[in-house]
Design a protein around this motif. Structure first.
Motif, PDB file in Angstrom:
ATOM      1  N   ARG A 496     -48.445 -26.481  10.732  1.00  0.00           N
ATOM      2  CA  ARG A 496     -47.434 -26.994  11.227  1.00  0.00           C
ATOM      3  C   ARG A 496     -46.408 -27.187   9.992  1.00  0.00           C
ATOM      4  O   ARG A 496     -46.580 -27.910   8.973  1.00  0.00           O
ATOM      5  N   ILE A 497     -45.178 -26.491   9.856  1.00  0.00           N
ATOM      6  CA  ILE A 497     -44.258 -26.560   8.624  1.00  0.00           C
ATOM      7  C   ILE A 497     -42.997 -27.138   9.248  1.00  0.00           C
ATOM      8  O   ILE A 497     -42.188 -26.736   9.946  1.00  0.00           O
ATOM      9  N   THR A 498     -42.510 -28.223   8.606  1.00  0.00           N
ATOM     10  CA  THR A 498     -41.515 -28.923   9.020  1.00  0.00           C
ATOM     11  C   THR A 498     -40.471 -29.057   8.031  1.00  0.00           C
ATOM     12  O   THR A 498     -40.676 -29.634   6.739  1.00  0.00           O
ATOM     13  N   ILE A 512     -45.450 -29.329   4.689  1.00  0.00           N
ATOM     14  CA  ILE A 512     -46.510 -28.160   4.819  1.00  0.00           C
ATOM     15  C   ILE A 512     -47.823 -28.824   5.113  1.00  0.00           C
ATOM     16  O   ILE A 512     -48.372 -29.449   4.632  1.00  0.00           O
ATOM     17  N   ASN A 513     -48.043 -28.898   6.637  1.00  0.00           N
ATOM     18  CA  ASN A 513     -49.015 -29.287   7.338  1.00  0.00           C
ATOM     19  C   ASN A 513     -50.055 -28.372   7.605  1.00  0.00           C
ATOM     20  O   ASN A 513     -49.599 -27.343   8.460  1.00  0.00           O
ATOM     21  N   THR A 514     -51.318 -28.410   7.015  1.00  0.00           N
ATOM     22  CA  THR A 514     -52.177 -27.127   7.338  1.00  0.00           C
ATOM     23  C   THR A 514     -53.436 -27.530   8.379  1.00  0.00           C
ATOM     24  O   THR A 514     -53.863 -28.692   8.165  1.00  0.00           O
ATOM     25  N   ALA A 515     -53.989 -26.713   8.849  1.00  0.00           N
ATOM     26  CA  ALA A 515     -55.015 -26.917   9.977  1.00  0.00           C
ATOM     27  C   ALA A 515     -56.442 -27.288   9.117  1.00  0.00           C
ATOM     28  O   ALA A 515     -56.369 -26.816   7.981  1.00  0.00           O
ATOM     29  N   SER A 516     -57.469 -27.494   9.784  1.00  0.00           N
ATOM     30  CA  SER A 516     -58.538 -27.957   9.012  1.00  0.00           C
ATOM     31  C   SER A 516     -59.500 -27.046   9.059  1.00  0.00           C
ATOM     32  O   SER A 516     -59.352 -25.518   9.738  1.00  0.00           O
ATOM     33  N   GLY A 593     -50.848 -22.829  14.964  1.00  0.00           N
ATOM     34  CA  GLY A 593     -49.468 -23.115  15.054  1.00  0.00           C
ATOM     35  C   GLY A 593     -48.717 -21.771  15.459  1.00  0.00           C
ATOM     36  O   GLY A 593     -49.118 -20.794  15.748  1.00  0.00           O
ATOM     37  N   THR A 594     -47.272 -21.644  15.276  1.00  0.00           N
ATOM     38  CA  THR A 594     -46.361 -20.649  15.626  1.00  0.00           C
ATOM     39  C   THR A 594     -46.273 -19.818  14.425  1.00  0.00           C
ATOM     40  O   THR A 594     -46.799 -20.123  12.999  1.00  0.00           O
ATOM     41  N   ASN A 599     -47.542 -17.855   7.886  1.00  0.00           N
ATOM     42  CA  ASN A 599     -47.228 -17.135   6.577  1.00  0.00           C
ATOM     43  C   ASN A 599     -45.761 -17.056   6.334  1.00  0.00           C
ATOM     44  O   ASN A 599     -45.213 -16.334   7.099  1.00  0.00           O
ATOM     45  N   THR A 600     -45.377 -17.810   5.633  1.00  0.00           N
ATOM     46  CA  THR A 600     -43.852 -18.130   5.258  1.00  0.00           C
ATOM     47  C   THR A 600     -43.161 -17.920   4.101  1.00  0.00           C
ATOM     48  O   THR A 600     -43.929 -17.840   3.021  1.00  0.00           O
ATOM     49  N   GLU A 601     -41.986 -17.736   4.072  1.00  0.00           N
ATOM     50  CA  GLU A 601     -41.263 -18.004   2.776  1.00  0.00           C
ATOM     51  C   GLU A 601     -40.214 -19.124   3.271  1.00  0.00           C
ATOM     52  O   GLU A 601     -39.531 -18.962   3.954  1.00  0.00           O
TER      53      GLU A 601
END
Length: 607
Positions: A496-498, A512-516, A593-594, A599-601
């Motif tokens: 999840r990126i907020t 920037i929240n990353t899965a396990s 996540g969505t 993969n984002t900029e």
């Protein structure tokens, strides 16, 4: 390119190379950014369609995508036990909530930093007497079918990182790995030894107790648990989980981690600090029980419900309910082999283990901690990410026992001082601008285990004199410093990126929240930072999977095969209790996540 290669060929390469994805010296062109990708949220703008002047090229060990831009695990079948195969990569999503895009930024871009985030590895001693698998009777997701393979699964992730020669968007090689907590599962010394060896290199035997046999739930005879080697029609086989002769022997077999070829840093999580991630590590009864020779495999439903209730509320950090259950059901406990290596450790011992030269690996010495930290058992620090970029690792755990996070006033004050030391201009708590003449301006990245929603103001019984501060207070502090670019964390087991916007755009930043890497989708994240020379920075986040092939072969019980099985079992495990509600498959797919969380900029205004 990945789609044109067969899984058989990939597996053959991995098995014959001696170490998965060992460097071969072959150059493979990395696909450029996906043109025409857009963020799903209103106000997002399309990615600049013009190609960069120079496409970064990555030397690859084999013609397979090393990131999910190229290829990602894909599910087959619609019900029952679902298999995993290779699928198309995920596109780059440009997110412009905090800063507008500008044409030509890729041509002007200067790379600033590149690194990898691990989080929530949960390296687990699955035979520990203090584990509470019996909670599965009340919630199937309270026990993971795949967790006996946490070591080979993590070794495969290390091998993948070792094969990454450069970031896909900047061409800059990863400089380090930051592991943002829950590195281990049970606050156990043997797990800590396995984690440190995994990261720095060496031989690991993922077995405790009886050296010759397995003494956990996988062969206990109760249909509550998956029995991979037995004919028992347990509840997991009824859902389609396979029968795999030799599985337990393979899961306990020694294996060698090559260790990371780049430096690595460590941030503590609640499972590193606390048994079960939520219990007091100072309790004498629990300290004796974890190293002892009795283990509970089942308890009455009333006890399951009672313990599940206090876990949900978090109102029993001293473990009173669990201790009562252990004592009340002592005659139900089975005899297992006692093992002193399972002992809990103190914060001082945790720091000393990181500073042990035997675990130096590629460095740095102490992996963020120094001898000075031993004097106060301080587990937070700052370090140089790259020239002009500073990282700050904070400790968000409750040492007295709780799965939530917080910061004490002392650490919050230290964080404010550290931010100010690298900021020539910032704002005080009342919003007034401050000029800090002589400060060494730098872009700042914050690392922690807990994400902002999981941080509370609960009192810490181990530090009763200190006020605690929640995620909103940390956000408010970080927004006072215009050179904070991102807060990078884990704990949620979800990608999840907020955005954290501010009325003054330069004071906004990303979380920037990353899965396990214990639960599906078992991701790590490659992060790149670049200056666009137009008043903005770009943070690129690219998810990576382990080096293990997507397709699983139940007859392949090599370390590589176990890495593949680890991923597939994690998808087919029931949804985690307390995470996301829904059916089994829906839960784990949601944890990926969505597209805007993968993969984002991420655009951000420069200070």
């Amino acid at each position: 390119m990945a789609g044109t290669e067969t899984t058989t060929n990939r597996r053959r390469f991995l098995l014959t190379s001696g170490a998965a994805l060992a460097a071969s010296g072959t150059a493979w062109a990395l696909p450029g950014q996906r043109s025409g990708s857009t963020s799903p949220a209103a106000g997002h703008r399309p990615a600049d369609p013009r190609p960069p002047l120079v496409r970064p090229r990555v030397r690859r060990a084999a013609p397979y995508g090393l990131t999910t831009l190229d290829t990602a695990a894909r599910l087959t079948g619609g019900s029952g036990y679902r298999r995993i195969v290779s699928g198309p990569g995920w596109p780059l999503v440009v997110r412009s909530e905090l800063a507008a895009t500008s044409p030509g930024r890729r041509d002007r871009r200067t790379p600033l930093a590149c690194f990898v985030q691990f989080t929530d590895l949960h390296i687990a001693d699955v035979q520990s007497p203090l584990r509470t698998e019996f909670l599965r009777a009340g919630s199937p997701g309270s026990w993971r079918t795949q967790e006996a393979l946490s070591v080979p699964g993590a070794v495969s992730l290390v091998e993948q990182v070792n094969a990454l020669d450069a970031g896909p968007h900047t061409g800059r090689p990863p400089a380090f790995v930051m592991s943002t907590g829950d590195n281990i599962d049970n606050h156990s010394s043997v797990e800590l030894e396995w984690f440190l060896t995994l990261m720095s290199g060496g031989r690991i035997t993922p077995n405790t107790g009886d050296a010759a046999s397995y003494e956990g739930v996988h062969n206990c005879g109760l249909p509550l648990y998956w029995h991979p080697e037995a004919a028992l029609r347990d509840q997991d086989k009824q859902r389609g989980l396979p029968h795999i002769p030799g599985y337990l022997h393979a899961a306990m077999r020694p294996l060698t981690s090559p260790g990371l070829r780049i430096p690595w840093y460590s941030t503590p999580g609640n499972h590193d600090d606390l048994p079960g991630g939520c219990l007091s590590p100072q309790d004498p009864m629990l300290r004796d029980y974890i190293t002892g020779g009795r283990k509970l495999f089942s308890v009455p439903d009333t006890d399951v419900a009672a313990y599940a209730r206090v876990l949900r509320t978090g109102d029993d950090p001293k473990g009173t309910v669990l201790k009562d259950i252990l004592q009340r059901n002592a005659t139900r406990a089975r005899t297992v082999t006692a093992d002193e290596r399972r002992r809990m450790f103190t914060p001082h011992e945790y720091l000393s283990a990181h500073l042990d030269p035997a675990h130096a690996g590629a460095g740095p010495a102490g992996h963020g901690y120094s001898e000075n930290h031993l004097d106060s058992d301080q587990t937070y620090y700052s370090f140089a990410v790259a020239e002009g970029v500073i990282g700050i690792s904070i400790d968000t755990t409750y040492r007295s026992g709780h799965y939530e996070g917080s910061l004490g006033s002392g650490q919050l004050d230290w964080l404010e001082r550290t931010l100010a030391a690298h900021s020539s201009r910032y704002y005080d708590a009342d919003g007034r601008p401050v000029r800090n003449i002589g400060a060494d301006d730098a872009h700042i990245l914050i690392f922690s285990h807990h994400h902002s929603p999981s941080m509370t103001r609960r009192r810490d019984a181990a530090r009763t004199e200190e006020r605690r501060h929640d995620g909103e207070e940390v956000i408010a502090l970080l927004s006072r410093f215009p050179n904070v670019a991102a807060w990078i964390n884990g704990h949620s087991h979800v990608n999840r990126i907020t955005p954290h916007p501010h009325a003054t755009p330069q004071r906004s930043f990303w979380e920037i929240n990353t899965a396990s890497h214990i639960d599906y989708p078992q991701h790590a994240r490659l992060v790149e930072l670049a200056d666009n020379h137009d008043g903005t920075l770009s943070l690129f986040t690219t998810l990576i999977e382990s080096a293990a092939p997507h397709r699983t072969d139940f007859d392949d019980l090599s370390a590589v095969g176990l890495g593949s099985l680890y991923r597939e079992l994690s998808y087919n495990a029931p949804g985690l209790a307390g995470s996301i509600t829904g059916a089994t498959g829906d839960v784990h797919e949601a944890m990926a996540g969505t597209p805007a969380d993968r993969n984002t900029e991420l655009l951000i205004r420069r200070a």
